[in-house]
Design a protein around this motif. Structure first.
Motif, short mmCIF file in Angstrom:
data_model
loop_
_atom_site.label_atom_id
_atom_site.label_comp_id
_atom_site.label_asym_id
_atom_site.label_seq_id
_atom_site.Cartn_x
_atom_site.Cartn_y
_atom_site.Cartn_z
N VAL A 303 2.06 4.80 -7.65
CA VAL A 303 0.96 4.13 -6.94
C VAL A 303 1.45 2.82 -6.34
O VAL A 303 1.14 2.49 -5.18
CB VAL A 303 -0.21 3.87 -7.91
CG1 VAL A 303 -1.26 2.99 -7.25
CG2 VAL A 303 -0.83 5.18 -8.37
N VAL A 304 2.23 2.05 -7.12
CA VAL A 304 2.78 0.78 -6.63
C VAL A 304 3.62 1.01 -5.37
O VAL A 304 3.50 0.29 -4.37
CB VAL A 304 3.62 0.09 -7.72
CG1 VAL A 304 4.42 -1.08 -7.13
CG2 VAL A 304 2.73 -0.41 -8.85
N ALA A 305 4.47 2.04 -5.42
CA ALA A 305 5.37 2.30 -4.28
C ALA A 305 4.58 2.68 -3.03
O ALA A 305 4.81 2.12 -1.94
CB ALA A 305 6.35 3.42 -4.65
N VAL A 306 3.65 3.63 -3.17
CA VAL A 306 2.90 4.10 -2.00
C VAL A 306 2.02 2.98 -1.45
O VAL A 306 2.01 2.72 -0.24
CB VAL A 306 2.06 5.33 -2.37
CG1 VAL A 306 1.16 5.72 -1.20
CG2 VAL A 306 2.97 6.51 -2.76
N ALA A 307 1.27 2.31 -2.33
CA ALA A 307 0.36 1.26 -1.87
C ALA A 307 1.12 0.09 -1.25
O ALA A 307 0.72 -0.44 -0.21
CB ALA A 307 -0.50 0.78 -3.04
N SER A 308 2.23 -0.32 -1.86
CA SER A 308 3.01 -1.43 -1.32
C SER A 308 3.62 -1.07 0.02
O SER A 308 3.66 -1.90 0.94
CB SER A 308 4.12 -1.82 -2.31
OG SER A 308 3.59 -2.26 -3.53
N GLY A 309 4.08 0.18 0.14
CA GLY A 309 4.65 0.60 1.42
C GLY A 309 3.63 0.60 2.53
O GLY A 309 3.91 0.16 3.66
#
Length: 480
Positions: A303-309
């Motif tokens: 979730v962190v990776a997708v949302a941050s991207g």
């Protein structure tokens, strides 16, 4: 700076999550930890033919297996064949799969965050905030990196931020040691306790059968003491320092290695930092209330990776490439968990791990539980010189120390913390650490001068470790 040091300074710093040596950053004479672990694996296989076999009686409580003290029973020799060494390696990788993927996905998610520039710009903004007060600035930067270190956000990647510390030191007329120390010592004052680091604390607790990130209140208190001691040490060094010609840092060398600071902190960057903090907070709540573990933390980092991207404006294809490259940077540290687990599998298959535990318990039994726990801490510290991977050492020691602690009437939380503090204490002067050597090469600091610089702090850290372990024993730090 000569070509060799320039290459070391510009080398990819590894990534986030644990303290380890990488092939790109190991010193010329150091032994690859995989080679060391393979030799340990061979030695363990030979030992199954020589050491007496035996097994403790165990009881199950709340789904966790505990050793019954003084219950060792002998059994026929069960030496393992040479081919089983390679079977154990395969089984170790399979058994450690949840932790391996957690490490890989941690690296992937944080690589995406790094690509957004959020961490770099936030740190640059903090560094430039107030250069008028040297001590205030040093303490603030130390506190920030300490917090990032205890969350597992910046550990191996600390090398990339050392030039910021060097620029900060030069701007205030301070030494290289203070410039490198505010970044490196700050980070590892947090890493010593690693409150939310899944690769050290999370791994060790799961190996010991403890709920992930349990015992957090006491660990936070210990972290605050480490961070305060480090900040005070750097403040004293800053106050006492007098500018000398030898201490000046060549700006051309720093500018060549320093991260770009032209990009300003934006709302987008703050949103990325907010996403990371919110997701970690949600996981902490889930771990404490719903017993979330590796699977949920892997999902959290996705979730962190997708949302941050998305918030950081990274195109989908580039986001995927960045995530995978971050995973790749941590393969070395991830697979070492499975390799270390293979040692435990060989010892367990040969039924000699319990006699080893019984022998250690016999040596430590005359000691009080407090001194026995301190003995575990010292043993872990010495082992860390040989295995500079935090996760690798945990995978080797925790399966032995957890039942050993049972036999010595120590809680498993104390046994785990003895291992973690042993690993953390050695990091800042470990000559086999590729990360430390890369930091010193980047800063142009000889190893001997660095050791003299940090020696007073290391003495304080040692006292903190001993006192923390003693308190943990006294309060029967749990949940078990």
């Amino acid at each position: 700076m000569n070509d060799q040091k320039l290459a070391a300074a510009k080398a990819e710093p590894g990534s986030i999550g644990e303290h380890r040596s990488t092939p790109a950053s190991t010193t010329r004479d150091s032994i690859n930890p995989y080679v060391l672990l393979f030799f340990m694996l061979i030695a363990a296989a030979v030992a199954t033919w020589l050491a007496p076999a035996g097994e403790f009686t165990r009881t199950i409580a709340n789904g966790v297996s505990f050793v019954v003290p003084n219950s060792l029973k002998g059994m026929p020799q069960r030496g393992v064949l040479p081919g089983f060494v390679f079977v154990a390696l395969a089984r170790g990788m399979i058994k450690s799969a949840p932790i391996i993927f957690l490490i890989l996905f941690t690296g992937g998610a944080l690589a995406v965050i790094e690509a957004t520039g959020a961490i770099r710009c936030t740190l640059n903004a903090i560094v430039k905030r107030d250069l008028s007060s040297r001590i205030t600035t040093i303490v603030i930067v130390c506190a920030v990196f300490s917090f990032l270190g205890t969350l597992g956000v910046v550990n191996n990647s600390v090398v990339a931020f050392v030039p910021i510390g060097l620029l900060l030191a030069e701007s205030m007329g301070l030494s290289r040691e203070i410039g490198a120390g505010v970044i490196y010592l700050g980070t590892y004052s947090g890493f010593n306790t690693a409150i939310l680091n899944p690769v050290t604390t999370g791994l060790s607790q799961r190996l010991a059968g403890l709920p992930m990130f349990s015992g957090m209140s006491f660990r936070i208190a210990v972290y605050l003491v480490f961070a305060l001691a480090t900040a005070v040490f750097l403040a004293i060094r800053t106050r006492a320092y007098r500018v000398s010609g030898e201490a000046q840092i060549g700006r051309h060398r720093i500018d060549e290695a320093a991260p770009s600071s032209s990009e300003r902190l934006s709302v987008r960057h703050l949103l990325v930092v907010g996403i990371l903090l919110v997701c970690l907070s949600v996981f902490v709540y889930g771990a404490s209330s719903s017993h979330w573990a590796e699977t949920e933390m892997i999902a959290t980092f996705l979730v962190v990776a997708v949302a941050s991207g998305i918030v950081g404006g990274i195109a989908p294809s580039k986001l995927a490439d960045t995530f995978l490259s971050g995973c790749a940077r941590l393969i070395h540290g991830a697979l070492i968990v499975g390799a270390a687990q293979a040692v435990s599998i060989v010892l367990s298959s040969g039924k000699i791990i319990d006699p080893v535990i019984n022998a250690l318990a016999g040596m430590l039994a005359p000691l009080s539980p407090t001194f026995a726990a301190i003995g575990m801490f010292v043993s872990a510290a010495l082992m860390h010189v040989g295995i500079s991977s935090g996760s690798g050492e945990s995978a080797v020691l925790v399966p032995i120390f957890a039942p050993l602690g049972d036999a010595l009437h120590l809680t498993r939380q104390v046994s785990v913390q003895a291992v973690l503090l042993g690993e953390g204490f050695v990091n800042c002067f470990n000559p086999t650490s590729g990360v430390l050597m890369a930091v010193l090469a980047t800063a142009g600091i000889p190893y001997s001068r660095w050791v003299r610089f940090v020696a007073p702090l290391l003495l304080v850290w040692f006292v903190i470790c001993v006192v923390a372990i003693a308190i943990g024993v006294a309060i029967h730090w749990g949940p078990f």
